[in-house]
Design an enzyme around this catalytic site. Structure first.
Site, short mmCIF file in Angstrom:
data_model
loop_
_atom_site.label_atom_id
_atom_site.label_comp_id
_atom_site.label_asym_id
_atom_site.label_seq_id
_atom_site.Cartn_x
_atom_site.Cartn_y
_atom_site.Cartn_z
CD GLU A 89 51.97 50.58 40.27
OE1 GLU A 89 51.29 51.16 41.16
OE2 GLU A 89 51.56 49.64 39.60
CB CYS A 109 47.52 50.31 40.68
SG CYS A 109 48.23 50.32 39.03
#
Length: 479
Positions: free
Chosen positions: A226, A260
């Site tokens: 990720e 993010c």
């Protein structure tokens, strides 16, 4: 050492020792059965909930974020751990699947088995919530975990392992923390030779992910990565501009933009662009750095944020609020830019700071095209009063998750998978896919009776077998 009592820089031998302890503990954990694992994990969840303030204080001390933000992070962690513990048996337990006409004489069964020991390399921006998206689901799936927290937030990892051992003392070695710089994470991934983990779950930059992937490739160790995003918000001409502006400012500025899946790009229909900018600026101007959000945790990130803003202005963008002068400390003021060219770094690279760009577009077709042009593909959002139009736009966006009339709505829903593609990485955490990410499918067939024509036996006459094959071919050609 790996039980979280020491924050020294651990090397490959320390990691191998931790993996060995975890593997031994994992065998008894897997043998417990799903019900017993659920009970143990829910006991840990309740312990975490009772120590929420303690965790929040450590998170705030290490990251600089306000305590109220840290408490929200703890709550999200509890929500996901609860879901993983309660749903693992349903998702991963043995079930019957249809064998099909050709194998009607077989009973087909599918279950999922633990992988073994999972190496989790966590980030600093959400040092509890983000890695627990792997840790909690991996434990619920029956694995042991060796956790390497960011060198900026080692205390969270130390406290996490300690809390597990205190809540579930009979299985304390299931969650072990190793600390140190990037070299410790590299060793966990296998850069210094096989560390012994059965999968690595990594959260961080795309550049570091490539290095981790290379280390994992040497031993064919699977990797879940990720790696961040450059998330876009699409604002249609009919959108509720006040609601959109409120969500944009929160999505862009919360945690100082160090999210993010935070908002970095906004594409607004040209007919409402000016009005939306005014609303975004008004809300962002009211924010007080240090109260609304904390500092940039990583000191070097300030240089990235400043470069993006300066180059955006040089490239022809407009500073609607703030600018380079407000970016001279690790507690920068909010920055709102507009009309920034699409090839400027502020539009193509992850900024990871309290900066948002609001650009006008001809229509939502152009907005979708620009949103999808990014190398990142993590999250996105759409604002429109039409639910049908919102869903239609969401389906056209390439991101792994989309919120309609909100931002980051998917982050708080544990049943939804989370992850992206391209520079955002690959694989999924959370939800059913998140549980299966830490388990291996196990297929079993049980012969119920002898078939009329056994195609898996040399004893079957060739002519008889040929007739059966031809019959099957004709059926598939017709239907």
């Amino acid at each position: 050492m790996t039980d979280g009592t020491d924050r020294a820089a651990h090397g490959i031998e320390d990691i191998r020792a931790a993996v060995g302890r975890g593997r031994a503990a994992g065998r008894s954990w897997a043998a417990l059965g799903a019900r017993e694992r659920r009970t143990a994990l829910l006991r840990w969840k309740r312990a975490l909930a009772s120590r929420a303030d303690e965790f929040a204080e450590v998170i705030a001390a290490e990251t600089g974020k306000p305590v109220h933000d840290a408490r929200s992070e703890v709550l999200l962690t509890l929500v996901h751990l609860d879901w993983a513990a309660r749903n693992a048996s349903r998702v991963l337990g043995r079930r019957r699947v249809r064998p099909g006409l050709l194998s009607v004489h077989q009973r087909a069964l599918l279950a999922y088995r633990p992988l073994g020991v999972i190496g989790v390399i966590g980030p600093w921006n959400y040092p509890l919530y983000t890695p627990m998206g792997s840790i909690g689901y991996a434990l619920a799936a029956g694995n042991a975990v060796v956790f390497k927290p960011s060198e900026l937030t080692p205390g969270v990892g130390v406290l996490l392992a300690r809390s597990f051992g205190e809540a579930v003392p009979d299985h304390a070695d299931l969650l072990l923390t190793v600390t140190g710089p990037g070299s410790t994470g590299a060793a966990l991934a296998g850069a210094d030779g096989p560390a012994g983990v059965d999968k690595v779950a990594f959260t961080g930059s795309p550049g570091t992910a490539r290095k981790v992937a290379a280390a994992c490739a040497a031993t064919l160790t699977p990797l879940l990565a990720e790696c961040g995003g450059k998330d876009a918000v699409l604002v249609a001409a009919d959108a509720d501009l006040d609601a959109a502006a409120d969500a944009i400012v929160w999505g862009a500025m919360s945690n100082a933009g160090q999210t993010c899946a935070g908002v970095e790009r906004v594409y607004a229909d040209a007919s409402v662009h000016e009005a939306l900018c005014a609303r975004v600026v008004s809300r962002a101007r009211a924010l007080v750095p240090g109260d609304a959000y904390g500092p940039l945790t990583l000191p070097s990130q300030l240089g990235v944020v400043e470069r993006h803003v300066k180059e955006a202005l040089v490239d022809g963008g407009t500073a609607e609020l703030g600018g380079p002068d407000g970016l001279r400390s690790r507690l920068p003021g909010p920055v709102v830019l507009s009309r920034v060219p699409e090839d400027s770094p502020a539009m193509t690279e992850e900024t990871f700071g309290p900066v948002v760009v609001v650009n006008p577009v001809r229509d939502m077709d152009e907005a979708v095209e620009r949103a999808n042009a990014s190398a990142y593909s993590l999250g996105a959002a759409v604002f429109t009063r039409s639910k049908a139009a919102g869903l239609a736009l969401a389906e056209r966006l390439h991101s792994g998750a989309v919120s309609v009339n909100s931002v980051l709505g998917f982050a708080a829903i544990p049943s939804l998978p989370f992850g992206g593609a391209g520079e955002s990485g690959y694989g999924r955490i959370h939800g059913e896919e998140g549980l299966r990410a830490f388990a291996a499918p196990h297929s079993v067939t049980v012969r119920r009776f002898a078939p009329a024509v056994d195609l898996m036996s040399f004893a079957t006459a060739r002519e008889k077998a040929a007739r059966a094959v031809e019959l099957g071919r004709k059926l598939h050609a017709r239907f």
